[in-house]
Design a protein around this motif. Structure first.
Motif, mmCIF file in Angstrom:
data_model
loop_
_atom_site.group_PDB
_atom_site.id
_atom_site.type_symbol
_atom_site.label_atom_id
_atom_site.label_comp_id
_atom_site.label_asym_id
_atom_site.label_seq_id
_atom_site.Cartn_x
_atom_site.Cartn_y
_atom_site.Cartn_z
ATOM 1 N N ARG A 97 0.824 -1.206 0.000
ATOM 2 C CA ARG A 97 0.000 0.000 0.000
ATOM 3 C C ARG A 97 0.861 1.259 0.000
ATOM 4 O O ARG A 97 0.395 2.347 -0.329
ATOM 5 N N GLY A 98 2.114 1.121 0.455
ATOM 6 C CA GLY A 98 3.030 2.259 0.474
ATOM 7 C C GLY A 98 2.872 3.164 1.670
ATOM 8 O O GLY A 98 3.359 4.294 1.654
ATOM 9 N N SER A 99 2.223 2.660 2.711
ATOM 10 C CA SER A 99 2.084 3.478 3.920
ATOM 11 C C SER A 99 1.762 2.595 5.113
ATOM 12 O O SER A 99 1.204 1.510 4.978
ATOM 13 N N GLY A 100 2.119 3.103 6.264
ATOM 14 C CA GLY A 100 1.807 2.406 7.503
ATOM 15 C C GLY A 100 2.817 2.736 8.582
ATOM 16 O O GLY A 100 3.919 3.220 8.312
ATOM 17 N N ALA B 194 14.963 -0.825 15.305
ATOM 18 C CA ALA B 194 15.982 -0.008 14.641
ATOM 19 C C ALA B 194 16.321 -0.565 13.259
ATOM 20 O O ALA B 194 16.414 0.190 12.285
ATOM 21 N N ALA B 195 16.482 -1.872 13.178
ATOM 22 C CA ALA B 195 16.851 -2.487 11.903
ATOM 23 C C ALA B 195 15.758 -2.310 10.860
ATOM 24 O O ALA B 195 16.023 -1.890 9.726
ATOM 25 N N LEU B 196 14.529 -2.630 11.224
ATOM 26 C CA LEU B 196 13.425 -2.481 10.270
ATOM 27 C C LEU B 196 13.180 -1.021 9.921
ATOM 28 O O LEU B 196 12.991 -0.663 8.760
ATOM 29 N N GLY B 197 13.177 -0.170 10.935
ATOM 30 C CA GLY B 197 12.882 1.246 10.719
ATOM 31 C C GLY B 197 13.964 1.993 9.984
ATOM 32 O O GLY B 197 13.712 3.060 9.412
ATOM 33 N N LEU C 233 11.316 3.448 5.490
ATOM 34 C CA LEU C 233 10.726 4.673 4.919
ATOM 35 C C LEU C 233 10.711 4.658 3.405
ATOM 36 O O LEU C 233 9.824 5.238 2.784
ATOM 37 N N ARG C 234 11.660 3.980 2.799
ATOM 38 C CA ARG C 234 11.678 3.925 1.333
ATOM 39 C C ARG C 234 10.447 3.209 0.789
ATOM 40 O O ARG C 234 10.086 3.376 -0.371
ATOM 41 N N ALA D 99 4.825 12.856 12.939
ATOM 42 C CA ALA D 99 6.097 12.164 13.182
ATOM 43 C C ALA D 99 6.569 11.452 11.917
ATOM 44 O O ALA D 99 7.246 10.433 11.977
ATOM 45 N N SER D 100 6.230 12.002 10.764
ATOM 46 C CA SER D 100 6.486 11.318 9.490
ATOM 47 C C SER D 100 7.969 11.106 9.179
ATOM 48 O O SER D 100 8.298 10.304 8.310
ATOM 49 N N HIS D 101 8.848 11.773 9.884
ATOM 50 C CA HIS D 101 10.281 11.589 9.649
ATOM 51 C C HIS D 101 10.937 10.819 10.802
ATOM 52 O O HIS D 101 12.156 10.814 10.948
ATOM 53 N N VAL D 102 10.133 10.164 11.627
ATOM 54 C CA VAL D 102 10.644 9.383 12.760
ATOM 55 C C VAL D 102 10.475 7.913 12.429
ATOM 56 O O VAL D 102 9.366 7.431 12.207
ATOM 57 N N SER D 103 11.596 7.201 12.388
ATOM 58 C CA SER D 103 11.568 5.771 12.120
ATOM 59 C C SER D 103 12.844 5.144 12.661
ATOM 60 O O SER D 103 13.898 5.783 12.695
#
Length: 128
Positions: free
Chosen positions: A4-7, A39-42, A46-47, A111-115
């Motif tokens: 879906r490109g989001s979540g 940390a690894a997944l995040g 974002l890509r 928080a769209s830039h937090v991952s």
């Protein structure tokens, strides 16, 4: 989520990940692994439009807290009913609402830039 490109994935872990205790080794190891997984997944998610974050609640006023402190009161005070004496005053325990507010923020577009990060919610106790 990737298709879906989001979540957003918000993992609820626990403060033992950053403040391990000898009496909770297995839980601390498990929690630390979950922080590393976040940390690894995040770090790359974002890509694909997906964010992965976590919260590490410390002592929070819940039924579980009462159960744990009742058992501790039996061990230390020989009286389950004195469990409230064991609630630390500095820092005082947090509330479920405080944890939920941080989680809601992390899941929001604000928080769209937090991952790939974990937020500890313990009134500063783990920093001592």
């Amino acid at each position: 989520m990737t298709a879906r490109g989001s979540g957003v994935i918000v993992n609820v872990i626990g403060v033992a990940s950053v403040r391990p205790q000898p009496s909770y080794i297995a839980g601390g190891v498990g929690n630390s692994g979950l922080v590393a997984m976040t940390a690894a997944l995040g770090s790359r998610s974002l890509r694909d439009g997906v964010r992965v974050v976590a919260v590490n609640p410390g002592l929070i006023i819940t039924d579980r807290m009462g159960d744990l402190l009742r058992r501790q009161a039996i061990d230390e005070l020989d009286d389950e009913s004195r469990w409230e004496e064991l609630i630390p005053a500095d820092p005082a325990p947090g509330t479920v609402e405080q944890v939920a507010d941080v989680m809601a923020f992390l899941a929001s577009d604000r928080a769209s830039h937090v991952s790939g990060t974990s937020v500890t919610i313990d009134g500063g106790a783990s920093a001592r």
